[in-house]
Design an enzyme around this catalytic site. Structure first.
Site, PDB file in Angstrom:
ATOM      1  CG  HIS A 121      -2.165  -0.811   1.053  1.00 14.71           C
ATOM      2  ND1 HIS A 121      -2.134  -2.182   1.018  1.00 14.71           N
ATOM      3  CD2 HIS A 121      -3.479  -0.463   0.904  1.00 14.71           C
ATOM      4  CE1 HIS A 121      -3.366  -2.654   0.870  1.00 14.71           C
ATOM      5  NE2 HIS A 121      -4.201  -1.630   0.791  1.00 14.71           N
ATOM      6  CG  HIS A 163       2.569  -3.238   6.499  1.00 12.94           C
ATOM      7  ND1 HIS A 163       3.295  -4.210   5.839  1.00 12.94           N
ATOM      8  CD2 HIS A 163       1.458  -3.026   5.747  1.00 12.94           C
ATOM      9  CE1 HIS A 163       2.647  -4.564   4.747  1.00 12.94           C
ATOM     10  NE2 HIS A 163       1.531  -3.864   4.666  1.00 12.94           N
TER      11      HIS A 163
END
Length: 201
Positions: A121, A163
């Site tokens: 992303h 993440h």
């Protein structure tokens, strides 16, 4: 054998990264500190996902009647595909597991998505941001919104627990550099006439 200073420093950095990322994962679950904001961040997650971007670009290519518009969209498609391939390769090589506090309820995943480094992303957001700022004529408020979108997408990955901070930081750098590759190999009617002939039919 004593570990080298570099190895000790790396382990300390990774430990700090894991600890800091866990503290920032305030939307990792419904019962997290900011769990009520999780649905909003998951919508933001979709905005940075590859599938909507690929689908939207292909749709635009099919509808565009402007040669200049088709050129930009075709190169955006190239950029998005390049991003998917490079992120998958790096994830497969590094194989860093996602944070333990991550809830695996992500939108449309493939096998390498079980790995965390780098954040796809973040790479996509940084690359698309540079692409849009270079190739679309936008008013200053819209340009600011594009930059803010990219930054917030990256931050949201850590907040959702998807993440670690270093995954996102490296993803931003990688995505920023990916645009340089797209710019260098820019597709045009002169460099790729056969490709443009397909879309001009």
């Amino acid at each position: 054998m004593h570990p080298s200073c570099a190895a000790v420093a790396l382990r300390s950095l990774l430990a700090a990264d894991l600890r800091f990322s866990r503290q920032l994962g305030v939307c990792a679950g419904e019962r997290s500190a900011w769990g009520s904001a999780r649905p909003l961040l998951r919508l933001l997650e979709v905005s940075g996902h590859g599938v909507p971007w690929l689908a939207g670009t292909l749709y635009g290519l099919g509808r565009s009647e402007s040669p200049a518009g088709r050129e930009v969209l075709l190169n955006l498609l190239f950029a998005l595909l390049l991003d998917l391939v490079l992120v998958a390769v790096v994830k497969g090589l590094v194989r860093r597991r996602r944070p333990t506090h991550n809830k695996m309820d992500m939108f449309v995943t493939i096998s390498v998505d079980k790995y965390s480094f780098p954040s796809g992303h973040a790479t996509r957001a940084a690359m698309v941001c540079r692409f849009v700022l270079h190739h679309l004529v936008l008013a200053i408020p819209l340009r600011v919104l594009v930059v803010l979108w990219a930054i917030i997408v990256g931050i949201s990955r850590v907040m959702l627990g998807r993440h670690n901070v270093t995954d996102v930081a490296f993803g931003f750098i990688m995505g920023y550099m990916q645009y340089n590759v797209v710019k260098y190999f820019w597709l045009s009617p002169l460099s790729a006439p056969a490709l443009f002939a397909v879309w001009n039919q």
